[in-house]
Design an enzyme around this catalytic site. Sequence first.
Site: not given
Ligand code: FEO
Length: 397
Positions: A80, A192, A225
């Site tokens: 991604e 998230y 992240h």
């Molecule tokens: Fe599935 Fe942080 O991308």
Amino acid sequence: MPPVEILKDVHWVGAVDWNLRDFHGYSTERGTSYNSFLILDDKITLFDTVKKPFRSDLMHNIRRLVSPEKISYVVVNHVEMDHSGSLPEVIEAVKPEKVFCSVKGKEALLEHFHRPDWPFEVVENGQELSLGRRTVKFLETRMLHWPDSMMSYLKEDGLLISSDGFGQHWATSERFDDEVDEAELMRHSAKYYANILLPYSHLIGKLISEVKELGIPINMIACDHGLIWRKNPGRIIEAYERWSRQEPGKKALIIYDTMWQSTETMAKAIGDGLLQEGVSVKMMNLKHTHRSDALTEVLEAKALVFGSSTLNNGMLPTVADLLQYLKGLKPKNKVGAAFGSYGWSGEAVKQINEVLSAMKVELVSPGVKVKYVPDHEGLKPCLELGRKLGQAVNQSL
Ligand code: FEO
């Protein structure tokens, strides 16, 4: 943000995006980070890159530690674009010997960047790679969050570079879980999970069981992240196990929009009925609540109650938006009902019921409709609906 050595010779070299406010419909009101990791070993290796607009942050951080051309390997755990967007510039600067990825990763990289000349090396689940003093074990994690996804486990350190798994969209100058408020960290983690990983809960449960069976120690989780879990990685693994089981608590969520407050008045009466049955209630007026914040609450609510006035023979657009978003995230094990006020046609309740049925939410009632403005008597069916929902919640626990 400058590089941070997270373990000896393992450096965070990513970028912090303070300004991101939307991620495919998910409200990232506190920004995010794109985490990349550089390992200084005999084979210097970069794990993942960053979103394209941040490519100079990444290259600057790499150059603070090593000349890019000294990097031998690039590992693409996930294609991604928030992690691979800078790959063309990185490969141009690094000229790596090999770019490691899963079989689906190679397909997706070719479909994104159209560069068959890159030195791809496809790895299989469980395959190991020696970097010199360290060994990487690749763990294929299809659909977490894309078909290409994998994680990289550094055996000697017990470090899991976990791609999208265990992350949070939260921009901070801190890099570790023990440097921030724990309650806020868990709130961002739950948001998230609910907005990105919920549909893949069955795969997450399976993955955690498999990792437990392998008996590999996980001393640190470096996600792509947000904050790195070093103090207690078990805390987020336990939370993921719980969320993946989709076993909601004694909680109800009343989500609605209202034209002239009649539907809101009904919502309050339904809430009163739920409270009479001892069920915790949260009211969310979609004029004031973002869809992704509603989803965070869906994670642990057993009862989902949707209300809408009827507008032009249908439900209000905010309610349609939420239901469409919710449907894609495939929540399980819920009971529910619909309600709403109307003037002359009153289709909203029926339409909401249809969506909830398609999502396999167990409807406890055909729903409650009130023409124009409910009086005290008119609210009694709402109170009863609340009690019925509360009883269904209690029976399920
Ligand atoms: Fe599935 Fe942080 O991308």
